[in-house]
Design an enzyme around this catalytic site. Structure first.
Site, PDB file in Angstrom:
ATOM      1  N   ARG A 289      71.535 -20.057 -33.014  1.00  0.00           N
ATOM      2  CA  ARG A 289      71.854 -21.249 -33.813  1.00  0.00           C
ATOM      3  C   ARG A 289      72.789 -20.911 -34.956  1.00  0.00           C
ATOM      4  O   ARG A 289      73.744 -21.644 -35.229  1.00  0.00           O
ATOM      5  CB  ARG A 289      70.575 -21.874 -34.350  1.00  0.00           C
TER       6      ARG A 289
ATOM      7  N   ARG B  10      68.328   1.648 -35.950  1.00  0.00           N
ATOM      8  CA  ARG B  10      67.318   1.666 -34.897  1.00  0.00           C
ATOM      9  C   ARG B  10      66.849   3.066 -34.549  1.00  0.00           C
ATOM     10  O   ARG B  10      65.797   3.222 -33.926  1.00  0.00           O
ATOM     11  CB  ARG B  10      67.860   1.001 -33.639  1.00  0.00           C
TER      12      ARG B  10
END
Length: 118
Positions: free
Chosen positions: A16, A89
């Site tokens: 979005r 990560r």
């Protein structure tokens, strides 16, 4: 399951925010990192659940539960770090891999003890 739902919701929010409609998986780099982090976590979840289940049944529930909680925490840190920057990560990735190997060892030890030493 709540972790997987959280990760999926983060992908929806990123879609979005950057106006990327399904089935597209490319676009803004932040969306791509979020999408990839969610996919990576989903890919490892069946392995984690299987090892957790076997280690919990055949080794020890308490030790296995602690390893499981630590694994979930490292995967959350992995997801959060990857969403910000690809380098973010790495440390949680190594920690979660180490915990999966530990769960595998616990599962194997429990299975061996159960089937070889009556």
């Amino acid at each position: 399951v709540l972790f997987l739902a959280y990760f999926a919701m983060q992908v929806i929010y990123a879609r979005r925010k950057y106006k990327i409609s399904p089935p597209e998986t490319t676009g803004h780099p932040e969306f791509e990192r979020t999408f990839r982090a969610q996919a990576n976590c989903s890919e490892y979840f069946p392995i984690f659940i299987s090892l957790l289940w076997v280690a919990g049944i055949f080794f020890h529930q308490g030790v296995t539960a602690v390893c499981g909680l630590l694994y979930l925490y490292t995967r959350l840190r992995y997801f959060q770090g990857y969403a910000v920057a690809a380098q973010g990560r790495l440390r949680p990735l190594y920690a979660s891999a180490w915990l999966l190997w530990l769960l595998l060892g616990l599962a194997l030890a429990g299975l061996l003890a159960h089937f070889l030493w009556p």
